[in-house]
Design a protein around this motif. Structure first.
Motif, PDB file in Angstrom:
ATOM      1  N   VAL B  46       1.020   6.033   3.006  1.00 21.87           N
ATOM      2  CA  VAL B  46       1.762   5.178   3.938  1.00 21.87           C
ATOM      3  C   VAL B  46       1.465   3.704   3.633  1.00 21.87           C
ATOM      4  CG1 VAL B  46       2.085   4.561   6.365  1.00 21.87           C
ATOM      5  CG2 VAL B  46       1.746   6.948   5.715  1.00 21.87           C
ATOM      6  N   LEU B  47       0.178   3.407   3.391  1.00 17.87           N
ATOM      7  CA  LEU B  47      -0.173   2.017   3.124  1.00 17.87           C
ATOM      8  C   LEU B  47       0.305   1.576   1.746  1.00 17.87           C
ATOM      9  CD1 LEU B  47      -3.728   1.698   4.732  1.00 17.87           C
ATOM     10  CD2 LEU B  47      -1.496   1.200   5.719  1.00 17.87           C
ATOM     11  N   SER B  48       0.236   2.485   0.743  1.00 18.58           N
ATOM     12  CA  SER B  48       0.657   2.075  -0.602  1.00 18.58           C
ATOM     13  C   SER B  48       2.153   1.811  -0.627  1.00 18.58           C
ATOM     14  CB  SER B  48       0.279   3.123  -1.645  1.00 18.58           C
ATOM     15  OG  SER B  48       0.559   4.410  -1.196  1.00 18.58           O
ATOM     16  N   GLU B  49       2.865   2.504   0.263  1.00 24.18           N
ATOM     17  CA  GLU B  49       4.301   2.331   0.330  1.00 24.18           C
ATOM     18  C   GLU B  49       4.657   0.925   0.824  1.00 24.18           C
ATOM     19  OE1 GLU B  49       5.954   5.553   2.551  1.00 24.18           O
ATOM     20  OE2 GLU B  49       7.378   4.219   3.516  1.00 24.18           O
ATOM     21  N   GLN B  50       3.874   0.417   1.770  1.00 22.09           N
ATOM     22  CA  GLN B  50       4.215  -0.875   2.362  1.00 22.09           C
ATOM     23  C   GLN B  50       3.498  -2.039   1.709  1.00 22.09           C
ATOM     24  OE1 GLN B  50       6.635  -1.296   4.254  1.00 22.09           O
ATOM     25  NE2 GLN B  50       7.074   0.725   5.048  1.00 22.09           N
ATOM     26  N   ASN B  51       2.272  -1.827   1.313  1.00 23.37           N
ATOM     27  CA  ASN B  51       1.509  -2.915   0.705  1.00 23.37           C
ATOM     28  C   ASN B  51       0.622  -2.335  -0.397  1.00 23.37           C
ATOM     29  OD1 ASN B  51      -0.162  -5.022   0.022  1.00 23.37           O
ATOM     30  ND2 ASN B  51      -0.590  -5.648   2.124  1.00 23.37           N
ATOM     31  N   PRO B  52       1.174  -2.191  -1.601  1.00 25.07           N
ATOM     32  CA  PRO B  52       0.446  -1.538  -2.687  1.00 25.07           C
ATOM     33  C   PRO B  52      -0.899  -2.202  -2.981  1.00 25.07           C
ATOM     34  CG  PRO B  52       2.732  -1.947  -3.315  1.00 25.07           C
ATOM     35  CD  PRO B  52       2.521  -2.621  -2.001  1.00 25.07           C
ATOM     36  N   LYS B  53      -0.972  -3.521  -2.802  1.00 27.83           N
ATOM     37  CA  LYS B  53      -2.225  -4.216  -3.113  1.00 27.83           C
ATOM     38  C   LYS B  53      -3.333  -3.800  -2.159  1.00 27.83           C
ATOM     39  CE  LYS B  53      -2.797  -8.715  -4.882  1.00 27.83           C
ATOM     40  NZ  LYS B  53      -2.472 -10.153  -4.740  1.00 27.83           N
ATOM     41  N   LEU B  54      -2.948  -3.609  -0.900  1.00 25.76           N
ATOM     42  CA  LEU B  54      -3.921  -3.204   0.110  1.00 25.76           C
ATOM     43  C   LEU B  54      -4.453  -1.803  -0.225  1.00 25.76           C
ATOM     44  CD1 LEU B  54      -5.295  -3.489   2.915  1.00 25.76           C
ATOM     45  CD2 LEU B  54      -3.204  -2.552   3.908  1.00 25.76           C
ATOM     46  N   ALA B  55      -3.521  -0.884  -0.533  1.00 26.26           N
ATOM     47  CA  ALA B  55      -3.936   0.484  -0.850  1.00 26.26           C
ATOM     48  C   ALA B  55      -4.790   0.505  -2.116  1.00 26.26           C
ATOM     49  CB  ALA B  55      -2.714   1.375  -1.017  1.00 26.26           C
ATOM     50  N   ASP B  56      -4.400  -0.275  -3.118  1.00 21.75           N
ATOM     51  CA  ASP B  56      -5.194  -0.367  -4.344  1.00 21.75           C
ATOM     52  C   ASP B  56      -6.624  -0.784  -4.034  1.00 21.75           C
ATOM     53  OD1 ASP B  56      -3.193   0.321  -6.040  1.00 21.75           O
ATOM     54  OD2 ASP B  56      -3.097  -1.603  -7.114  1.00 21.75           O
ATOM     55  N   SER B  57      -6.764  -1.795  -3.160  1.00 17.90           N
ATOM     56  CA  SER B  57      -8.100  -2.323  -2.882  1.00 17.90           C
ATOM     57  C   SER B  57      -8.940  -1.308  -2.125  1.00 17.90           C
ATOM     58  CB  SER B  57      -8.012  -3.613  -2.067  1.00 17.90           C
ATOM     59  OG  SER B  57      -7.160  -4.519  -2.703  1.00 17.90           O
ATOM     60  N   LEU B  58      -8.349  -0.671  -1.103  1.00 19.00           N
ATOM     61  CA  LEU B  58      -9.117   0.310  -0.322  1.00 19.00           C
ATOM     62  C   LEU B  58      -9.550   1.474  -1.214  1.00 19.00           C
ATOM     63  CD1 LEU B  58      -7.020   0.470   2.992  1.00 19.00           C
ATOM     64  CD2 LEU B  58      -9.164  -0.752   2.610  1.00 19.00           C
ATOM     65  N   ASN B  59      -8.619   1.979  -2.018  1.00 17.98           N
ATOM     66  CA  ASN B  59      -8.957   3.125  -2.866  1.00 17.98           C
ATOM     67  C   ASN B  59      -9.834   2.721  -4.046  1.00 17.98           C
ATOM     68  OD1 ASN B  59      -7.589   5.204  -1.402  1.00 17.98           O
ATOM     69  ND2 ASN B  59      -5.679   4.227  -2.030  1.00 17.98           N
ATOM     70  N   GLY B  60      -9.640   1.491  -4.532  1.00 16.34           N
ATOM     71  CA  GLY B  60     -10.518   0.972  -5.586  1.00 16.34           C
ATOM     72  C   GLY B  60     -11.958   0.923  -5.084  1.00 16.34           C
ATOM     73  N   LEU B  61     -12.106   0.534  -3.814  1.00 17.24           N
ATOM     74  CA  LEU B  61     -13.443   0.475  -3.209  1.00 17.24           C
ATOM     75  C   LEU B  61     -14.077   1.870  -3.193  1.00 17.24           C
ATOM     76  CD1 LEU B  61     -15.570  -1.217  -1.578  1.00 17.24           C
ATOM     77  CD2 LEU B  61     -14.319  -0.571   0.486  1.00 17.24           C
ATOM     78  N   THR B  62     -13.317   2.864  -2.783  1.00 20.52           N
ATOM     79  CA  THR B  62     -13.834   4.234  -2.741  1.00 20.52           C
ATOM     80  C   THR B  62     -14.223   4.711  -4.145  1.00 20.52           C
ATOM     81  OG1 THR B  62     -12.451   4.701  -0.838  1.00 20.52           O
ATOM     82  CG2 THR B  62     -13.263   6.593  -2.069  1.00 20.52           C
ATOM     83  N   LEU B  63     -13.354   4.427  -5.128  1.00 22.75           N
ATOM     84  CA  LEU B  63     -13.650   4.837  -6.503  1.00 22.75           C
ATOM     85  C   LEU B  63     -14.923   4.146  -7.001  1.00 22.75           C
ATOM     86  CD1 LEU B  63      -9.979   4.674  -7.853  1.00 22.75           C
ATOM     87  CD2 LEU B  63     -11.363   6.750  -7.612  1.00 22.75           C
ATOM     88  N   ALA B  64     -15.090   2.870  -6.617  1.00 18.03           N
ATOM     89  CA  ALA B  64     -16.282   2.125  -7.032  1.00 18.03           C
ATOM     90  C   ALA B  64     -17.534   2.701  -6.379  1.00 18.03           C
ATOM     91  CB  ALA B  64     -16.124   0.646  -6.677  1.00 18.03           C
ATOM     92  N   MET B  65     -17.405   3.134  -5.118  1.00 18.51           N
ATOM     93  CA  MET B  65     -18.558   3.715  -4.423  1.00 18.51           C
ATOM     94  C   MET B  65     -19.030   4.981  -5.138  1.00 18.51           C
ATOM     95  SD  MET B  65     -17.468   3.271  -0.438  1.00 18.51           S
ATOM     96  CE  MET B  65     -17.792   1.732   0.453  1.00 18.51           C
TER      97      MET B  65
END
Ligand code: SF4
Ligand code: SF4
Ligand code: FES
Lengths: 335, 294
Positions: B46-65
């Motif tokens: 839902v978030l990537s659909e509306q704001n891909p940058k936001l979704a990238d950052s949240l999921n990038g954070l999880t991948l980094a963790m």
């Protein structure tokens, strides 16, 4: 090589053009239709042969009563779309060796479409939906009519994906929303809609976005990716639908469940790092939509009784400050 | 095997039975779960659909963790898997996108180098744990049960993000597992289709009809229960099943198991330990068909 082909044949009791309900409401066709009649053929063909080669060989040398639709034989005209082993495909693009399962290849018309005969299905529902999106350019008036309209190259490049559409119907025949909702415009039509709404020369983009946001439009897609998986030309209709949703919201068409849902979702993640299922449903339905709210009550009650309602006190994840900071930085719901 | 465990919001919210059963089966499988307690929601598309940058950052954070723990990231949800796989694919193949994410999460003390592998429990079972270990953990064969697999869209599509081109066998793991546990896998067309959940708040009746139709097809083919690796599918197929039955004007009454519940049952846990008594659709009928004595 020898190949075995199982062909769904004409069945006078089946669902045919005259008595079919296109877009098959529930119960779905597999419940309404009598079992299909399949006929098995064996053909001798080289290893590189495609499904269409086999069908033509059958018609030419074994059974001239078999009805098949085809023209270009090279994935350009879009006329040979059918179900191969239960999924939409172009017969001329599907290699027999890749589509042989348990020693045979099964071909038939898609159950969500009316049938004319054998492998020929009626494209009427396809064109009906297509025609509803105003599939033509409404040109912006030019200041100087003797000049041509100059479109920005990068804007036109965005449309290339959709322009590859060959109107074969593969996406629509496997579209999950259309299978239960004949009102839904469908992947092909909405991809086409983006082709015009996204065109810098179009004069009616705003009106279009308003129309596409109505029931049956962009918010009635269930996001299943079937159309992306099934399209033989890389059009990726769902991706075009998502672009339309973004454009519509940016243009202010926000009074719909889809936008409220995205809003509630983003709020919840921003403030707690997680999704709050408890507020998502009522907020998406619209807090003042009493009928809509009442409809969700029985389910909420059933879930509460099973001990499945999320905790009333929605707890934040540890380190939620980090999440808030990211939201501040890249913007929230709609950037 | 040590994994960075990403439970997802639903297993911590409306489907606690999933969380409990996933934790329970980890031990017999030799999975050491290091839960990522500070990882955010994936945004479920839902978030990537509306704001891909936001979704990238949240999921990038999880991948980094997960990367900082030096372990593969394990999901227990088809939707989490799909979203994280897609982000991972983009960040691994697009250096500009990765740099953008790192600029955002850098302030928060993280950076992602692009080395994490994201795997659903279902894949880990076959690709890391191995069939021998699963076989050795079985204490109770599920013989006599007919089980319909229900994958959930995002663990199947789009294929290129999910590594299905390299590993097409991933599309058959549920069927294989059902057989391995001693039960019979039901073949039906709904197994790879959509449960309707993404649409349930927009177009409730159609969404429920969609999910309900698939359960009815499985029931027609003799299924005693459905098993799914996706808790969002579970919400629509179990949580809303009585409503779906009303919409379709049909009796349904087919229980839906989470993947770890099915494994747990075969590993000898009691239905209560797996919270099989906390479903909307009663699991009693299906459970009655297996010998519950270990
Ligand atoms: S993603 Fe949407 S348009 Fe595409 S097949 Fe699924 S429901 Fe239809
Ligand atoms: S979008 Fe793709 S699948 Fe759909 S009609 Fe066009 S070419 Fe065919
Ligand atoms: S015959 Fe033209 S696309 Fe197959």
């Amino acid at each position: 090589m020898q190949f075995t082909i199982e062909v769904g044949r004409y069945n006078p009791d089946g669902i045919y053009a005259e008595n079919a309900k296109p877009g098959a409401p529930y119960p779905p066709p597999w419940q309404q239709a009598p079992p299909r009649r399949y006929q098995t053929y064996t053909v001798e063909l080289p290893e590189y042969a495609v499904v269409l080669d086999a069908l033509i060989a059958i018609r030419e040398y074994q059974d001239e009563s078999l009805a098949v639709r085809c023209a270009c034989r090279s994935a350009i005209c879009g006329s040979c779309a059918m179900w191969i082993n239960g999924h939409a495909n172009l017969a001329c693009k599907s290699k027999l060796t890749e589509f042989t399962k348990d020693g045979k290849t099964r071909v038939e018309t898609p159950p969500s479409m009316p049938v004319i005969r054998d492998l020929v299905w009626d494209m009427k529902p396809f064109w009906e939906q297509h025609n509803k999106v105003k599939p033509w350019l409404v040109g912006k008036p030019l200041a100087d009519p003797s000049q041509e309209y100059r479109a920005d190259n990068s804007r036109m490049e965005e449309l290339i994906q959709e322009v590859s559409c060959i109107s074969c119907g593969c996406c629509l025949m496997d579209c999950e929303s259309y299978a239960v909702n004949p009102e839904f415009l469908g992947p092909h039509a909405l991809a086409k809609a983006f082709r015009y709404a996204g065109d810098p020369r179009d004069a009616e983009t705003r009106e279009r976005l308003g129309d596409y946001s109505k029931p049956g439009g962009v918010w009635d897609c269930t996001h299943c990716y079937e159309c992306v998986a099934q399209c033989p030309k890389g059009v990726a209709p769902l991706e075009q639908i998502l672009k339309l949703r973004r454009m519509a919201v940016d243009s202010g068409f926000t009074n719909n469940a889809g936008t409220r849902h995205a809003d509630a979702f983003a709020d919840s993640v921003k403030h707690s790092g997680r999704l709050n299922e408890l507020t998502l449903m009522p907020r998406s339905t619209g807090l003042f939509n009493v009928v809509g709210q009442l409809k969700t009550l029985p389910s909420a009650f059933n879930m509460a009784r099973a001990g499945k309602l999320p905790p009333l006190l929605h707890k934040s994840i540890p380190g939620v400050k980090r999440i808030k900071a990211i939201f501040e930085r890249v913007g929230g719901r709609f950037k | 095997m040590r994994v960075a465990f990403y439970p997802g919001c639903v297993s911590k919210g409306a489907c606690p039975e999933l969380y409990v059963s996933a934790k329970a089966i980890a031990e017999p499988l030799g999975l050491e779960l290091e839960e990522l307690t500070e990882a955010p929601c994936t945004g479920a598309g839902v978030l990537s659909e509306q704001n891909p940058k936001l979704a990238d950052s949240l999921n990038g954070l999880t991948l980094a963790m997960a990367e900082s723990k030096g372990a593969s990231l394990m999901t227990i949800c088809s939707t989490c898997q799909g979203v994280l796989s897609a982000t991972n694919h983009h960040l691994k193949t697009d250096t500009e996108r990765l740099a953008g994410v790192n600029a955002t999460i850098g302030d928060q003390g993280y950076s992602y180098a692009g080395t994490t592998s994201v795997k659903h429990l279902l894949w880990i079972l076959f690709e890391d744990v191995g069939l021998d270990r699963i076989r050795a953990s079985i204490k109770r064969k599920l013989t006599g049960l007919k089980i319909a697999p229900f994958y959930g869209c995002y663990i199947l599509r789009p294929a290129e993000y999910l590594g299905l081109r390299e590993r097409p066998e991933r599309k058959t793991y549920l069927e294989q597992l059902i057989g391995l546990l001693g039960a019979e896998a039901v073949e039906y067309s709904g197994s790879t289709k959509c449960c309707g959940f993404p649409m349930v708040t927009f177009n409730r009746d159609k969404s429920l009809a969609m999910g309900g139709n698939h359960i009815l097809e499985a029931k027609d083919k003799g299924a005693d229960l459905l098993v799914t690796p996706c808790p969002l599918c579970h919400l629509n197929l179990d949580g809303q099943q009585p409503d779906a039955a009303r919409v379709l004007r049909k009796d349904i009454g087919v229980p839906i198991f989470h993947l770890p519940q099915l494994l747990g049952l075969a590993f000898g846990y009691s239905p209560e330990e797996l919270r099989l008594d906390h479903h909307v659709v009663s699991t009693k009928g299906a459970l009655g068909k297996v010998e519950l004595k270990v």
